[in-house]
Structures are given as structure tokens and as C-alpha cells.
Design a protein around this motif. Structure first.
Motif, short mmCIF file in Angstrom:
data_model
loop_
_atom_site.label_atom_id
_atom_site.label_comp_id
_atom_site.label_asym_id
_atom_site.label_seq_id
_atom_site.Cartn_x
_atom_site.Cartn_y
_atom_site.Cartn_z
N GLY A 1 -63.20 -31.05 -39.18
CA GLY A 1 -63.03 -31.02 -40.63
C GLY A 1 -62.28 -32.24 -41.12
O GLY A 1 -62.54 -33.36 -40.72
N GLU A 2 -61.32 -32.00 -41.97
CA GLU A 2 -60.52 -33.09 -42.54
C GLU A 2 -59.23 -33.32 -41.75
O GLU A 2 -58.39 -34.09 -42.18
CB GLU A 2 -60.18 -32.78 -44.00
CG GLU A 2 -61.39 -32.66 -44.90
CD GLU A 2 -62.17 -33.97 -45.00
OE1 GLU A 2 -61.54 -35.03 -45.14
OE2 GLU A 2 -63.41 -33.92 -44.93
N GLY A 3 -59.04 -32.62 -40.65
CA GLY A 3 -57.84 -32.80 -39.83
C GLY A 3 -56.75 -31.82 -40.21
O GLY A 3 -57.01 -30.68 -40.54
N GLY B 1 -43.02 -37.91 -43.11
CA GLY B 1 -44.36 -38.15 -42.60
C GLY B 1 -44.44 -38.36 -41.11
O GLY B 1 -45.46 -38.83 -40.59
N GLU B 2 -43.39 -37.99 -40.40
CA GLU B 2 -43.36 -38.25 -38.95
C GLU B 2 -44.46 -37.51 -38.20
O GLU B 2 -45.14 -38.11 -37.35
CB GLU B 2 -41.99 -37.87 -38.38
CG GLU B 2 -41.87 -38.16 -36.90
CD GLU B 2 -40.50 -37.84 -36.34
OE1 GLU B 2 -40.27 -38.19 -35.17
OE2 GLU B 2 -39.68 -37.24 -37.05
N LEU B 3 -44.67 -36.24 -38.50
CA LEU B 3 -45.72 -35.49 -37.80
C LEU B 3 -47.09 -36.10 -38.05
O LEU B 3 -47.86 -36.33 -37.12
CB LEU B 3 -45.71 -34.02 -38.22
CG LEU B 3 -46.82 -33.16 -37.61
CD1 LEU B 3 -46.73 -33.15 -36.09
CD2 LEU B 3 -46.77 -31.75 -38.18
N ALA B 4 -47.39 -36.39 -39.30
CA ALA B 4 -48.69 -36.99 -39.63
C ALA B 4 -48.84 -38.35 -38.96
O ALA B 4 -49.91 -38.68 -38.44
CB ALA B 4 -48.83 -37.12 -41.14
N PHE B 5 -47.78 -39.15 -38.94
CA PHE B 5 -47.83 -40.46 -38.28
C PHE B 5 -48.19 -40.30 -36.81
O PHE B 5 -49.05 -41.01 -36.29
CB PHE B 5 -46.48 -41.18 -38.41
CG PHE B 5 -46.47 -42.51 -37.71
CD1 PHE B 5 -46.94 -43.64 -38.35
CD2 PHE B 5 -46.01 -42.61 -36.41
CE1 PHE B 5 -46.95 -44.87 -37.69
CE2 PHE B 5 -46.01 -43.83 -35.75
CZ PHE B 5 -46.49 -44.96 -36.39
N LYS C 1 -54.87 -39.43 -32.56
CA LYS C 1 -56.13 -39.74 -33.26
C LYS C 1 -56.67 -38.54 -34.02
O LYS C 1 -57.85 -38.26 -34.04
CB LYS C 1 -57.19 -40.28 -32.28
CG LYS C 1 -56.72 -41.44 -31.42
CD LYS C 1 -56.24 -42.61 -32.26
CE LYS C 1 -55.81 -43.75 -31.36
NZ LYS C 1 -54.69 -44.50 -31.87
N VAL C 2 -55.73 -37.79 -34.64
CA VAL C 2 -56.07 -36.63 -35.46
C VAL C 2 -55.84 -37.01 -36.92
O VAL C 2 -54.74 -37.44 -37.27
CB VAL C 2 -55.17 -35.42 -35.10
CG1 VAL C 2 -55.39 -34.27 -36.06
CG2 VAL C 2 -55.41 -34.98 -33.67
N PRO C 3 -56.86 -36.88 -37.78
CA PRO C 3 -56.64 -37.17 -39.20
C PRO C 3 -55.58 -36.23 -39.77
O PRO C 3 -55.53 -35.05 -39.42
CB PRO C 3 -58.00 -36.89 -39.86
CG PRO C 3 -58.97 -36.79 -38.74
CD PRO C 3 -58.21 -36.43 -37.51
N ALA C 4 -54.71 -36.75 -40.62
CA ALA C 4 -53.64 -35.92 -41.18
C ALA C 4 -53.35 -36.36 -42.61
O ALA C 4 -53.42 -37.54 -42.93
CB ALA C 4 -52.39 -36.02 -40.32
N THR C 5 -52.99 -35.39 -43.44
CA THR C 5 -52.61 -35.63 -44.82
C THR C 5 -51.27 -34.97 -45.06
O THR C 5 -51.07 -33.82 -44.69
CB THR C 5 -53.65 -35.02 -45.79
OG1 THR C 5 -54.93 -35.60 -45.48
CG2 THR C 5 -53.29 -35.27 -47.23
N VAL C 6 -50.34 -35.70 -45.69
CA VAL C 6 -49.02 -35.17 -46.00
C VAL C 6 -48.97 -34.80 -47.48
O VAL C 6 -49.38 -35.59 -48.33
CB VAL C 6 -47.91 -36.19 -45.71
CG1 VAL C 6 -46.54 -35.66 -46.12
CG2 VAL C 6 -47.91 -36.57 -44.24
N VAL C 7 -48.47 -33.60 -47.77
CA VAL C 7 -48.23 -33.17 -49.14
C VAL C 7 -46.72 -32.97 -49.28
O VAL C 7 -46.15 -32.09 -48.63
CB VAL C 7 -48.97 -31.85 -49.46
CG1 VAL C 7 -48.62 -31.39 -50.87
CG2 VAL C 7 -50.46 -32.02 -49.29
N ASP C 8 -46.08 -33.83 -50.04
CA ASP C 8 -44.65 -33.76 -50.25
C ASP C 8 -44.31 -34.57 -51.49
O ASP C 8 -44.89 -35.64 -51.68
CB ASP C 8 -43.90 -34.32 -49.03
CG ASP C 8 -42.45 -33.89 -49.01
OD1 ASP C 8 -41.69 -34.36 -49.88
OD2 ASP C 8 -42.07 -33.11 -48.14
#
Length: 116
Positions: free
Chosen positions: A58-60, A69-73, A80-87
Motif C-alpha cells: 500500500g502506501e507504507g 520523524g525518527e521512526l519514519a526516517f 526501504k519502507v515508505p512512511a508518512t509522519v503526521v505531527d
């Protein structure tokens, strides 16, 4: 009341010899894990629990309240997992970019090594 039950003006705690002592909330300190790499441990747990294929589908990964944003980074750059941060706060990735540039991130290992 019982030991450890919160009350309006404080908390009751059981004394070692018996009886209770009232501790004001101002005296209570939150126990905080001082582990600089706890995010890496959580990333590894996600990988082992859900698998990289699932995380990449999906979108990761959506990281709600992702803070700096450390986890997403780590997900994007190490797994190599797509990630989006909402904060509502801006991402602050400089420290993680520098660690990555210097090769300070450990290769993938089981998160069980850091448990306990």
C-alpha cells in the motif's frame, strides 16, 4: 483506599513497614526510559511482527504523532519502507541524517536483543 490509588490532592503509597504515606503530585516524577535508540528497537519490532512485505504494501506506514520523524526516517532509509509522519511540529532529521552518513545505524538484528 489502596496503595497507589490516585486521589484529588495526591497519591497514597504503601510504606515498607506498613501503613500509608501521602505523596503530593508535585513530588512524583514520571519514569522515563532514557534510551537513545528506542526508536530503532521499535522499528525492528515492527519488521519482525508485521514483516517487510506487509509494511511496504500500500502506501507504507502512517506515523501519527511522529514527533521529530525518527521512526519514519529509519523506516525509509534503513528498511526501504515508505512512511508518512503526521505531527503539527516540523520534522527535525539532521541528527538522524548525520548518524546515517557516519554509518552509526546497526544492521538489522532481532529486537529481542534489546528487550528487558
Amino acid at each position: 483506599g489502596q496503595a497507589g490509588v490516585a486521589e484529588m490532592d495526591g497519591k497514597l503509597e504503601l510504606r515498607p513497614g506498613g501503613g500509608y504515606v501521602r505523596v503530593k503530585f508535585a513530588q512524583l516524577k514520571r519514569r522515563r526510559v532514557q534510551n537513545e535508540f528506542r526508536c530503532s528497537v521499535f522499528r525492528r519490532w515492527l519488521e519482525e511482527t508485521f514483516g517487510l512485505e506487509m509494511l511496504r504494501s500500500g502506501e507504507g506506514v502512517l506515523d501519527v504523532a511522529g514527533g521529530k520523524g525518527e521512526l519514519a526516517f529509519e523506516l525509509v532509509n534503513l528498511s526501504k519502507v515508505p512512511a508518512t509522519v503526521v505531527d503539527p511540529r516540523p520534522l527535525r532529521l539532521g541528527k538522524y541524517v548525520e548518524r546515517h552518513r557516519l554509518g552509526l545505524y546497526q544492521p538489522r538484528r532481532s529486537w529481542h536483543a534489546w528487550e528487558a
